[in-house]
Design a protein around this motif. Structure first.
Motif, short mmCIF file in Angstrom:
data_model
loop_
_atom_site.label_atom_id
_atom_site.label_comp_id
_atom_site.label_asym_id
_atom_site.label_seq_id
_atom_site.Cartn_x
_atom_site.Cartn_y
_atom_site.Cartn_z
N VAL A 29 -75.86 43.09 14.46
CA VAL A 29 -75.61 42.14 13.11
C VAL A 29 -74.81 40.75 13.20
CG1 VAL A 29 -74.49 42.20 10.82
CG2 VAL A 29 -75.38 44.42 11.85
N HIS A 80 -81.21 32.53 8.16
CA HIS A 80 -82.20 33.52 8.56
C HIS A 80 -83.02 32.99 10.04
CE1 HIS A 80 -86.65 35.07 7.84
NE2 HIS A 80 -85.98 36.05 7.91
N ASP A 104 -80.78 42.37 13.39
CA ASP A 104 -81.34 43.28 12.23
C ASP A 104 -80.93 42.64 10.84
OD1 ASP A 104 -82.61 45.51 13.52
OD2 ASP A 104 -80.75 45.07 14.59
N LEU A 105 -79.63 42.06 10.86
CA LEU A 105 -79.01 41.64 9.59
C LEU A 105 -78.13 40.44 9.90
CD1 LEU A 105 -77.31 44.78 7.88
CD2 LEU A 105 -79.47 43.42 7.18
N ILE A 126 -76.25 38.68 2.51
CA ILE A 126 -76.86 39.42 3.55
C ILE A 126 -78.33 39.45 3.49
CG2 ILE A 126 -76.80 41.91 4.45
CD1 ILE A 126 -74.44 42.54 2.90
N SER A 148 -81.82 40.14 5.75
CA SER A 148 -82.63 41.30 6.41
C SER A 148 -83.69 40.47 7.25
CB SER A 148 -83.05 42.30 5.82
OG SER A 148 -83.95 41.83 4.70
N ARG A 149 -84.34 41.39 8.14
CA ARG A 149 -85.32 40.53 9.24
C ARG A 149 -86.47 39.76 8.37
NH1 ARG A 149 -85.33 41.02 14.65
NH2 ARG A 149 -87.23 40.27 15.05
N ARG A 177 -75.16 48.71 4.17
CA ARG A 177 -76.32 48.45 4.30
C ARG A 177 -76.65 48.69 5.83
NH1 ARG A 177 -74.07 46.92 0.20
NH2 ARG A 177 -74.97 45.53 -1.20
N ILE A 178 -75.78 48.74 6.85
CA ILE A 178 -76.22 48.76 8.05
C ILE A 178 -76.44 50.46 8.38
CG2 ILE A 178 -75.32 49.13 10.65
CD1 ILE A 178 -73.39 46.76 9.73
#
Ligand code: CTP
Length: 393
Positions: A316, A330, A339-340, A362, A364-365, A387-388
């Motif tokens: 992360v 991103h 991953d985040l 947050i 994501s991929r 989230r993790i």
């Protein structure tokens, strides 16, 4: 923790319970203090009465006609009973089920979680009788907080010191949290790095480490093994976390990489300096010898390195941006194989460096973006972990 009963027994650390009461009140709890007679020898009930704006209960039987049912009343709707400091004497009574004062009676009547914070001389603490009693209480569901080691009030060094009130508060909070990170070995980086120009000057940034420390604390509260690799900050490391202090980005790199193979999760909240002076000087540069051009070289990118040997670890990152936040963040996530990514626009007031709050997105991929409202960094740490944990499952 809406209603907290704070039990104070007769140990020298009783004065620290006043600060603990304040912390609970500041965080929105109603605090009812119950003292043993012995505790009143160490701190005046008036101190607690003033801080909590409630009467302090000491005696089992008082003049009021409803006094006989007082203990049941007090504890019936409590969310937490915390006994800090807890002396060997009170611990022994609790273990035996004795109810010879208001506090021990309350303990027997309590159905809420009970936190016990032993505090005493090291030899007393290590005495077999005290350890057996603590074990009994733990078996019966009490949460026993380990005392700190250090200089004790009696002048000797050892285990037995009452932990800092802020750590006791964090421990109490953790009783209500899931231990959904149990068994997870994690590394968190925090704070700035410093890149020396000469022995008295360095390049750095305004990071205070608040976000990384909040994440380390939240992980530990939720059962993870945590190594916190921190650049220079003024923060106290959270209880239960292994701290490794570093100064430069290169030191952080070495420390993270050498602990990486054992980790399941790495959260890189540190504000790592991308550059360092090409030729740091080993003596103080005098103003008339200094040139006005500073030659810099790149530091290695730690996350980028981790992303290359990721396997099934969760990585992360944090992206501090001042424009095109989501797009840049991103891109960084994909480039570094994360991953985040937690992205924030540091030009946004209330977000980013050296403030207690943050407003983040947050990512994501697959590029999905979740925008979170402005919140306290402690609260945000738990939101990030929520989230993790889904990725770990
Ligand atoms: N990071 C790192 N090592 C570096 C620089 C950054 O591990 N030498 C990590 C940070 O800890 C953070 C993430 O990479 O989790 C993104 O950091 P950021 O400074 O936002 O981005 P950079 O990759 O340095 O790119 P730029 O400075 O150009 O925006």
């Amino acid at each position: 923790m809406k209603k907290v009963i704070l039990g104070v027994t007769g140990g020298i650390a009783a004065y620290k319970a006043a600060e603990l009461a304040r912390i609970f009140i500041r965080s929105g709890s109603n605090v009812q203090v119950v003292m043993t007679e012995a505790a009143t020898e160490f701190i005046a009930p008036l101190t607690f009465q003033t801080l909590t704006t409630r009467p302090v209960y000491i005696k089992m039987y008082a003049e009021r006609s409803d006094a006989e049912i007082r203990h049941i009343d007090l504890v019936a709707d409590a969310d937490l009973l915390v006994i800090a400091p807890a002396t060997a004497n009170t611990i022994a009574k609790m273990a035996c089920g004795l109810a010879d004062n208001l506090l021990t009676t309350l303990y027997l009547a309590a159905t809420c979680p009970v936190v016990v914070v032993p505090s005493m001389n090291v030899n007393m603490f290590e005495n077999r009788a005290v350890q057996d009693n603590l074990e009994k209480l733990e078996e019966r569901g009490c949460h026993i907080m380990d005392p700190d080691s250090g200089e004790l009030a009696c002048g000797v060094y050892g285990r037995g010191r009452m932990p800092e009130p802020s750590d006791i508060y964090a421990y109490c909070r953790s009783v209500f949290l899931p231990d959904d990170f149990k068994g997870i070995k994690s590394i968190v980086t925090a704070g700035p790095t410093r890149e020396p120009l000469d022995p008295v000057r360095f390049l750095s940034n305004p990071s205070t480490g608040l976000m990384g420390y909040a994440l380390a604390r939240a992980l530990s509260e939720r059962g993870a093994d945590v190594i916190l690799i921190s650049g220079p900050t003024h923060l106290n490391p959270p209880a239960g976390v292994k701290i490794i202090n570093v100064t430069t980005a290169e030191e952080m790199y070495e420390s993270v990489v050498s602990n990486y193979s054992r980790a399941n999760l790495v959260i890189k909240a540190a504000a790592v300096s991308d550059f360092r002076p090409l030729e740091p000087v080993d003596h103080k540069v005098k103003k008339n010898e200094a040139g006005l051009l500073l030659k810099l070289t790149h530091n290695r990118d730690i996350l980028d390195e981790l992303g290359r040997s990721k396997n099934n670890k969760i990585l992360v990152g944090f992206a501090a941006e001042t424009g095109d936040t989501l797009k840049n963040a991103h891109k960084k996530l994909l480039n570094k194989n994360l991953d985040l990514m937690v992205a924030n626009d540091i030009s946004d007031p209330g977000a980013g460096f050296a403030v207690k709050t943050n407003r983040v997105s947050i990512i994501s991929r697959d590029g999905e973006v979740e925008q979170l409202p402005l919140m306290d960094k402690e609260e945000l740490a738990h939101e990030i972990l929520n989230r993790i944990v889904k990725l770990l499952q």
